[in-house]
Design an enzyme around this catalytic site. Structure first.
Site, short mmCIF file in Angstrom:
data_model
loop_
_atom_site.label_atom_id
_atom_site.label_comp_id
_atom_site.label_asym_id
_atom_site.label_seq_id
_atom_site.Cartn_x
_atom_site.Cartn_y
_atom_site.Cartn_z
N HIS A 118 -7.99 60.05 28.96
CA HIS A 118 -7.72 60.22 27.53
C HIS A 118 -7.59 58.93 26.76
O HIS A 118 -7.35 58.95 25.55
CB HIS A 118 -6.45 61.06 27.35
CG HIS A 118 -6.52 62.38 28.02
ND1 HIS A 118 -6.02 62.60 29.29
CD2 HIS A 118 -7.09 63.54 27.64
CE1 HIS A 118 -6.26 63.86 29.65
NE2 HIS A 118 -6.92 64.44 28.67
N GLY B 26 3.79 60.14 16.70
CA GLY B 26 3.02 61.35 16.99
C GLY B 26 1.66 61.32 16.32
O GLY B 26 0.64 61.69 16.90
N ARG C 152 -0.57 57.36 11.59
CA ARG C 152 0.62 56.52 11.43
C ARG C 152 0.55 55.34 12.38
O ARG C 152 1.07 54.26 12.08
CB ARG C 152 1.89 57.33 11.64
CG ARG C 152 3.09 56.56 11.12
CD ARG C 152 4.34 57.40 11.04
NE ARG C 152 4.20 58.51 10.14
CZ ARG C 152 4.84 59.66 10.28
NH1 ARG C 152 5.66 59.86 11.28
NH2 ARG C 152 4.67 60.62 9.40
N ARG D 192 -10.76 61.24 21.27
CA ARG D 192 -10.20 62.42 20.59
C ARG D 192 -9.48 62.08 19.30
O ARG D 192 -8.57 62.80 18.88
CB ARG D 192 -9.23 63.17 21.51
CG ARG D 192 -9.92 63.88 22.65
CD ARG D 192 -8.92 64.57 23.53
NE ARG D 192 -9.59 65.22 24.64
CZ ARG D 192 -9.57 66.53 24.85
NH1 ARG D 192 -8.91 67.32 24.05
NH2 ARG D 192 -10.21 67.05 25.87
N ARG E 226 9.35 55.85 21.13
CA ARG E 226 8.81 56.83 20.19
C ARG E 226 9.30 56.51 18.79
O ARG E 226 10.49 56.23 18.59
CB ARG E 226 9.26 58.24 20.62
CG ARG E 226 9.05 59.28 19.54
CD ARG E 226 9.09 60.69 20.05
NE ARG E 226 9.40 61.65 19.01
CZ ARG E 226 8.59 61.96 18.00
NH1 ARG E 226 7.41 61.38 17.87
NH2 ARG E 226 8.96 62.84 17.08
N GLY F 112 9.13 58.47 15.22
CA GLY F 112 8.66 59.75 14.69
C GLY F 112 9.63 60.33 13.68
O GLY F 112 10.63 59.72 13.34
N SER F 113 9.31 61.53 13.24
CA SER F 113 10.18 62.19 12.28
C SER F 113 10.96 63.29 12.99
O SER F 113 10.62 63.72 14.09
CB SER F 113 9.36 62.77 11.13
OG SER F 113 8.42 63.67 11.65
N GLU G 4 11.12 81.18 16.11
CA GLU G 4 11.56 82.53 15.76
C GLU G 4 12.94 82.83 16.34
O GLU G 4 13.37 83.97 16.37
CB GLU G 4 10.54 83.56 16.28
CG GLU G 4 9.14 83.36 15.75
CD GLU G 4 8.85 84.15 14.48
OE1 GLU G 4 9.61 85.08 14.18
OE2 GLU G 4 7.87 83.81 13.80
N GLU H 263 13.19 67.42 17.12
CA GLU H 263 11.80 66.96 17.13
C GLU H 263 11.15 67.61 18.34
O GLU H 263 11.69 68.58 18.85
CB GLU H 263 11.73 65.42 17.13
CG GLU H 263 12.56 64.74 18.19
CD GLU H 263 11.87 64.58 19.51
OE1 GLU H 263 11.02 63.69 19.60
OE2 GLU H 263 12.21 65.32 20.48
N MET H 264 10.03 67.10 18.80
CA MET H 264 9.32 67.86 19.83
C MET H 264 8.76 67.01 20.98
O MET H 264 7.90 67.48 21.72
CB MET H 264 8.18 68.67 19.18
CG MET H 264 8.69 69.64 18.13
SD MET H 264 7.41 70.69 17.43
CE MET H 264 6.97 71.68 18.85
N GLU H 265 9.23 65.77 21.15
CA GLU H 265 8.60 64.90 22.15
C GLU H 265 9.54 64.11 23.06
O GLU H 265 9.20 63.80 24.21
CB GLU H 265 7.67 63.88 21.45
CG GLU H 265 6.43 64.47 20.81
CD GLU H 265 6.69 65.04 19.43
OE1 GLU H 265 7.75 64.73 18.84
OE2 GLU H 265 5.86 65.81 18.95
N SER I 204 13.00 63.58 8.19
CA SER I 204 12.00 63.94 7.16
C SER I 204 12.34 65.26 6.49
O SER I 204 11.82 65.57 5.42
CB SER I 204 10.61 64.04 7.79
OG SER I 204 10.60 65.05 8.78
N ASP I 205 13.19 66.07 7.13
CA ASP I 205 13.57 67.34 6.53
C ASP I 205 14.94 67.75 7.07
O ASP I 205 15.43 67.16 8.04
CB ASP I 205 12.52 68.43 6.80
CG ASP I 205 12.16 68.55 8.27
OD1 ASP I 205 11.30 67.77 8.72
OD2 ASP I 205 12.76 69.38 8.96
N ARG J 137 7.87 58.65 2.04
CA ARG J 137 7.94 58.54 3.50
C ARG J 137 7.68 57.14 4.00
O ARG J 137 8.29 56.71 4.96
CB ARG J 137 6.96 59.52 4.15
CG ARG J 137 7.43 60.93 3.95
CD ARG J 137 6.58 61.93 4.68
NE ARG J 137 7.09 63.26 4.37
CZ ARG J 137 7.13 64.26 5.23
NH1 ARG J 137 6.67 64.11 6.43
NH2 ARG J 137 7.62 65.41 4.88
#
Ligand code: HPA
Length: 234
Positions: free
Chosen positions: A4, A20, A24, A43, A87, A89-90, A162, A179-181, A203-204, A217
């Site tokens: 990759h 991410g 950026r 990619r 990392r 990130g937001s 959900e 976050e997700m990482e 960021s939120d 931002r």
């Protein structure tokens, strides 16, 4: 070259900043590094290597979510010998005292699972930041006067969650943001004896529904990049 990452051996620095968003990575490299050179675009996952205050740095995108980050972090560590991975990130804030644009330094990461679940199985491994990086980032943030929080974060598997009850439990247990990482990054760093940290800009806000306007931002994200660079080379 790896599956990759198209960079040649030696194209990747020992210190890698990991946003991410690949655009950026381009923005941060062009804004903060001297002589940035594009070293990967497989990619569309852009990676640049340049120097910051004379130190070699790579800034490379990871994509969103732990499965994507895991691919890039694994290859950067095992094929390119990256030693320090930060990392940038937001995140979404989960506490009232955390505001938009504030920086969160993730001391530990709670998750439902990470891509490493398959090897850790029944163990609830506790992914935590490298102390030297965490301490240096806190010092750098203090020097800048950036509103900064240090503590636990939640690395979630879904953005469109959900299960509001899960977020409620995170809030109740003092988790600063979502976050997700980061949980997978910290787990990989632990496995390979590398240094890792996540420096996150809010960021939120999950409790108030506020979100940073896109025009605002850049400046906030700039503080985060500088904190990460100062921590890496402290
Ligand atoms: N959830 C998950 N990841 C995020 C969020 C969020 O609200 N904000 C920024 N990254």
């Amino acid at each position: 070259m790896t599956i990759h990452i198209g960079a040649k051996p030696g194209d990747i620095a020992e210190t890698v900043l990991l946003p991410g968003d690949p655009l950026r990575a381009q923005w941060a490299a062009e804004t903060f590094l001297d002589s940035p050179v594009l070293v990967n675009e497989v990619r569309g996952m852009l990676g640049y290597t340049g120097t910051w205050r004379g130190n070699r740095v790579t800034i490379h995108g990871t994509g969103m979510g732990m499965p994507s980050l895991s691919i890039y972090a694994n290859e950067l560590i095992t094929e390119y010998d990256a030693q320090t991975l930060i990392r940038i990130g937001s995140c979404g804030a989960m506490q009232d005292h955390v505001g938009l644009r504030d920086v969160i330094l993730a001391m530990s990461c709670t998750s439902l699972s990470t891509p490493s679940r398959g090897i850790l199985r029944e163990v609830n491994f506790a992914p935590c930041a490298d102390w030297s990086l965490l301490r240096a980032a806190a010092t750098a943030a203090e020097g800048k006067g950036t509103a900064t929080h240090v503590g636990g974060i939640y690395s979630a598997d879904v953005f469109y969650d959900e299960r509001p009850d899960l977020n409620e439990q995170m809030v109740r247990h003092g988790i600063l943001g979502v976050e997700m990482e980061a949980a997978e990054l910290y787990t990989l760093a632990a496995r390979h004896q590398r240094r890792a940290l996540a420096v996150l800009t809010v960021s939120d806000h999950l409790l108030t529904g506020q979100a940073l306007p896109s025009t605002d931002r850049e400046k906030s994200f700039g503080d985060m990049v500088e904190i990460a660079l100062e921590a890496a080379f402290a």
